[in-house]
Design a protein around this motif. Structure first.
Motif, PDB file in Angstrom:
ATOM      1  N   ARG A  45     -13.828   1.493  -1.772  1.00 17.10           N
ATOM      2  CA  ARG A  45     -12.604   1.834  -2.496  1.00 17.10           C
ATOM      3  C   ARG A  45     -12.404   0.912  -3.692  1.00 17.10           C
ATOM      4  N   LEU A  84      -7.235   3.818   3.866  1.00 21.02           N
ATOM      5  CA  LEU A  84      -6.316   4.721   3.196  1.00 21.02           C
ATOM      6  C   LEU A  84      -5.407   5.451   4.174  1.00 21.02           C
ATOM      7  N   ARG A  87     -13.866  11.588  -0.903  1.00 26.13           N
ATOM      8  CA  ARG A  87     -13.785  10.618  -2.003  1.00 26.13           C
ATOM      9  C   ARG A  87     -14.961  10.715  -2.971  1.00 26.13           C
TER      10      ARG A  87
END
Length: 186
Positions: free
Chosen positions: A122, A178, A69
């Motif tokens: 996130r 996720l 990420r």
């Protein structure tokens, strides 16, 4: 007794305009903050690339997006930066936004708490991305920004689809939820 020519043993805020302790702490924070990203050699290990089957492509993308990420965010921001080189106002706005990214996403070593609520990485990533795009769109470099974002997202999705996930260990808590519906990595 005069102190002419002596070197002070303690730093006073009025006599020392540069606080070297603050600089060393900032360097340490940068090093610690960037250490949470995955190693680039691991990301681009040539032995870990192959074309996925149609059924495993979505699972690979989901796993790789969670695992890499921060690396993917850096790649998209670099592509966006390069696209703004010929738009000075947009570039200045982007640099200001990058400072905000550094403090709120890349260099943060503690969880972000706003009004007593814990904000996940996130959520910070999504909100900063949207704010950056909206603020940059006000600088009238819309085509450059949209093309750069499209190129960045396509590159990230291609990498995430062709990078095998067999050698990756993804903790569900680190992934920010996720991977809840993802099957076994392939």
């Amino acid at each position: 007794m005069t102190s002419y020519g002596t070197i002070p043993t303690s730093s006073s805020p009025s006599g020392n305009p540069v606080n070297f302790e603050y600089i060393s702490r900032a360097k340490e924070r940068i090093k610690d903050g960037l250490a949470t990203r995955r190693p680039w050699l691991e990301m681009f290990n040539l032995h870990c690339f192959n074309l996925p089957s149609a059924s495993s492509a979505f699972s690979r993308i989901k796993t790789n997006l969670a695992f890499f990420r921060m690396n993917y965010a850096m790649i998209v921001l670099l592509i966006l930066f390069l696209s703004l080189l010929w738009h000075p106002i947009s570039l200045i706005v982007f640099i200001v936004m990058m400072a905000i990214w550094l403090f709120l996403y890349f260099l943060r070593d503690e969880p972000l708490v706003i009004f007593g609520r814990l904000i996940t990485d996130r959520v910070v990533l999504i909100v900063l991305s949207l704010v950056t795009i909206v603020v940059l769109l006000f600088t009238h470099a819309t085509i450059n920004i949209l093309v750069a974002l499209l190129v960045g997202v396509v590159l990230v999705l291609i990498h995430a689809a062709v990078r095998k996930t067999d050698d990756l260990y993804v903790d569900e808590e680190d992934a920010g939820g996720l991977l809840r519906s993802a099957g076994s990595p392939s």
